[in-house]
Scaffold this active site. Structure first.
Site, mmCIF file in Angstrom:
data_model
loop_
_atom_site.group_PDB
_atom_site.id
_atom_site.type_symbol
_atom_site.label_atom_id
_atom_site.label_comp_id
_atom_site.label_asym_id
_atom_site.label_seq_id
_atom_site.Cartn_x
_atom_site.Cartn_y
_atom_site.Cartn_z
ATOM 1 C CG ASP A 67 13.884 2.425 2.907
ATOM 2 O OD1 ASP A 67 14.403 1.762 1.529
ATOM 3 O OD2 ASP A 67 12.969 2.506 3.227
ATOM 4 C CG ASN A 135 5.178 0.003 11.501
ATOM 5 O OD1 ASN A 135 4.943 0.608 9.553
ATOM 6 N ND2 ASN A 135 6.323 0.405 12.288
ATOM 7 C CG HIS A 137 7.387 1.544 7.588
ATOM 8 N ND1 HIS A 137 8.043 0.749 8.196
ATOM 9 C CD2 HIS A 137 7.447 1.005 6.929
ATOM 10 C CE1 HIS A 137 8.207 -0.035 7.622
ATOM 11 N NE2 HIS A 137 7.668 -0.159 5.985
ATOM 12 C CD GLU A 142 9.416 1.923 11.269
ATOM 13 O OE1 GLU A 142 8.183 1.835 11.003
ATOM 14 O OE2 GLU A 142 10.001 1.130 11.373
HETATM 15 P P1 PGA Z 1 7.106 -5.387 1.640
HETATM 16 O O1 PGA Z 1 7.734 -3.702 2.217
HETATM 17 O O2 PGA Z 1 6.860 -5.050 0.801
HETATM 18 O O3 PGA Z 1 7.701 -6.389 1.892
HETATM 19 O O4 PGA Z 1 5.889 -5.855 2.361
HETATM 20 C C1 PGA Z 1 6.793 -2.909 2.582
HETATM 21 C C2 PGA Z 1 7.428 -1.538 3.549
HETATM 22 O O5 PGA Z 1 7.552 -1.712 4.789
HETATM 23 O O6 PGA Z 1 7.597 -0.525 3.398
#
Ligand code: PGA
Length: 249
Positions: A67, A135, A137, A142
């Site tokens: 992404d 959450n 995702h 999302e």
């Molecule tokens: P993070 O992000 O490794 O910074 O916790 C993970 C994500 O949002 O997929």
């Protein structure tokens, strides 16, 4: 789904690298799907260290990313393009032309999504690295993203924007939109390695396994994939019961 419990970030990096190395040993021109965020950083540090010490080559590897934020230039310090260069690509022998990430600065974002999806459809991934959002995702898919989604524009939730605010001047400066590989494209990878650390991820990990598969936790989509290894620390695993585990070899 298989699980590997690690003691700390260093062990997480080593365990995840073991999976990548197995793929590379069998197929030096593998396609690897990379993730951004803080969780995979120990893996990238391990890859760089191994490259320096053992010379594992990425010359024939193709890399795709999950992404990118809409509106951030590849030079922007918060862009995922820059994150990948600074934390990995600039320190190994991967060819820049063999790396791809959605272009969040494209004039026509829909066309960019279509280009990315088309590229993914002809570039099957041998292994996909994933983090998980608090959450649930995966990528920037999302809650309630459809399971058959392909690369698309996403409106980030307030929680995700708050969780990702660290590198930005203030939380309001976090982009509102992003481009993300869709869930169906994530599931198309032959092998998936999901990394999670810290108590903040415990609920999402629990939901990934136990929540109703209604995509309120998008990671539940991974249950249907035949080859998922979850590498996590004690804190991220704190809501799981050990008798629910199938340990990874
Ligand atoms: P993070 O992000 O490794 O910074 O916790 C993970 C994500 O949002 O997929």
């Amino acid at each position: 789904m298989k699980f590997a419990l690690v003691k700390n970030n260093k062990e997480l990096g080593e365990r995840a690298f073991f999976e990548i190395k197995q793929v590379l040993d069998a197929k030096p021109d593998a396609v690897i799907g990379f993730a951004t965020g803080s969780t995979p950083l120990p893996l990238y540090a391990k890859m760089v260290d191994d490259y320096k010490k053992n010379g594992t080559s990425y010359k024939a590897v193709r890399a795709v990313n999950l992404d990118e934020y809409v509106g951030l230039d590849a030079k922007d310090k918060n862009s995922y393009a820059r994150f990948m260069r600074e934390n990995l690509f600039d320190h190994i022998d991967i060819l820049p032309e063999n790396t791809d990430i959605p272009n969040g600065m494209a004039q026509d974002l829909e066309a960019e999504c279509a280009r990315y999806s088309e590229m993914l459809s002809v570039t099957p991934r041998d292994i996909q690295i994933l983090g998980i959002g608090a959450n649930g995702h995966i990528g920037f898919n999302e809650p309630y993203t459809k399971k058959d989604s392909t690369t698309h524009i996403v409106s980030l939730t307030a929680r995700t924007r708050a969780d990702n605010a660290a590198g930005f001047k203030n939380p309001a400066a976090v982009p509102i939109y992003a481009l993300t590989m869709g869930i169906s494209e994530i599931l198309a990878a032959k092998k998936i390695i999901l990394l999670a650390t810290g108590e903040k991820k415990a609920q999402a990990i629990y939901d990934m396994l136990r929540a109703r598969e209604d995509l309120s936790c998008p990671a539940t989509a991974l249950r249907g994939h035949p080859d998922v290894t979850v590498i996590l620390d004690k804190e991220a695993a704190s809501l799981l019961k050990f008798d629910e585990w199938t340990p990874a070899e």
